[in-house]
Scaffold this motif. Structure first.
Motif, PDB file in Angstrom:
ATOM      1  N   ARG A  59       1.331  -1.443  -0.073  1.00  0.00           N
ATOM      2  CA  ARG A  59       0.082   0.120  -0.048  1.00  0.00           C
ATOM      3  C   ARG A  59       1.034   1.058  -0.224  1.00  0.00           C
ATOM      4  O   ARG A  59       1.911   1.851   1.035  1.00  0.00           O
ATOM      5  N   LYS A  60       0.792   2.231  -1.130  1.00  0.00           N
ATOM      6  CA  LYS A  60       1.529   2.972  -1.244  1.00  0.00           C
ATOM      7  C   LYS A  60       0.520   4.731  -1.027  1.00  0.00           C
ATOM      8  O   LYS A  60       1.426   5.545  -0.486  1.00  0.00           O
ATOM      9  N   ASP A  61      -0.484   4.488  -0.350  1.00  0.00           N
ATOM     10  CA  ASP A  61      -1.301   5.594   0.150  1.00  0.00           C
ATOM     11  C   ASP A  61      -0.500   6.085   1.379  1.00  0.00           C
ATOM     12  O   ASP A  61      -1.452   6.931   1.848  1.00  0.00           O
ATOM     13  N   ASP A 105     -11.159   8.267   6.356  1.00  0.00           N
ATOM     14  CA  ASP A 105     -10.622   7.158   5.616  1.00  0.00           C
ATOM     15  C   ASP A 105      -9.632   6.749   7.402  1.00  0.00           C
ATOM     16  O   ASP A 105      -9.299   6.764   7.658  1.00  0.00           O
ATOM     17  N   GLN A 223      -5.788  -3.195  -4.310  1.00  0.00           N
ATOM     18  CA  GLN A 223      -6.096  -2.176  -2.854  1.00  0.00           C
ATOM     19  C   GLN A 223      -6.696  -2.055  -2.311  1.00  0.00           C
ATOM     20  O   GLN A 223      -7.557  -0.679  -2.930  1.00  0.00           O
ATOM     21  N   LYS A 225      -8.813   0.095  -0.375  1.00  0.00           N
ATOM     22  CA  LYS A 225      -8.978   1.192   1.230  1.00  0.00           C
ATOM     23  C   LYS A 225     -10.207   0.972   2.107  1.00  0.00           C
ATOM     24  O   LYS A 225     -11.061   1.148   1.426  1.00  0.00           O
TER      25      LYS A 225
END
Length: 226
Positions: A59-61, A105, A223, A225
């Motif tokens: 995960r790059k977020d 989130d 991916q 979220k």
């Protein structure tokens, strides 16, 4: 060579003598210490975020958040070290970040753990005083990085994602048709499903809500979220 060193020393002495509103323009010793500690802390953050977290969560977020929080906390602690709050100040920061919650989130448990580690390392590297040698500081960081490596690589504690599906072939939710259900879900989604849970059944509309769980490493296209 010697003349260059003397010239640089004189330049630094001149800069330190300059004051604006009774504040030094530069404190050479503290400035060099800031650069050294910041570089060291940056290397540790890269090792943790780029080479441990990224390779095992996919995960790059959260990259931006981890680096931004780590850098901000380090600079905040380093610049306010003169207040001499030390341990109480550090615990106060932990308390503040412990109650943080992004309303839009929610942060998964693993990401929250890494965020805590990033904050903790930044506080340690910034608030370590002259009683703590550089070797002790290096060993402390190495223990933290090594511990994360053991948890991620040797114990292979992988993250598990979930995806809720509305399923219309209600006859397959029977416990005797578990293999048929998993096979059908894999064919439709292309996801290597580890397990599933039937969360709701509506016999009137012949549909069911099913939550499937899968490994993000084995399914990089999904991916999800949270």
């Amino acid at each position: 060579m010697l003349s260059s060193v003397l010239l640089a020393s004189q330049l630094f002495d001149w800069l330190e003598s300059i004051r604006f509103l009774d504040i030094k323009l530069i404190n050479v010793e503290d400035f060099i210490e800031l650069l050294v500690r910041f570089a060291f802390n940056g290397i540790v953050l890269v090792l943790i975020i780029r080479y441990l977290y990224a390779r095992n969560s996919n995960r790059k977020d959260f990259f931006f958040s981890f680096f931004a929080v780590g850098i901000t906390v380090f600079l905040l602690c380093f610049l306010l070290e003169s207040v001499k709050l030390e341990l109480g100040f550090a615990l106060g920061l932990f308390a503040i970040f412990g109650i943080i919650r992004y309303r839009t989130d929610p942060i998964p448990i693993k990401e929250m753990t890494y965020l805590f580690v990033v904050i903790g390392i930044s506080v340690i590297n910034a608030l370590a005083n002259k009683k703590v040698s550089y070797s002790e500081l290096v060993i402390t960081n190495a223990i933290l990085v090594g511990g994360l490596y053991l948890l991620e690589r040797i114990l292979r504690l992988r993250q598990e994602y979930e995806l809720e599906i509305r399923y219309e072939r209600i006859e397959n939710i029977h416990r005797m048709k578990e293999e048929e259900l998993i096979t059908d879900l894999r064919q439709r989604t292309g996801i290597e499903i580890k397990r599933y849970e039937v969360t709701r059944i509506d016999f009137l509309r012949d549909v069911a809500n099913i939550t499937i769980f899968f490994d993000p490493i084995e399914n990089p296209r999904y991916q999800i979220k949270k």
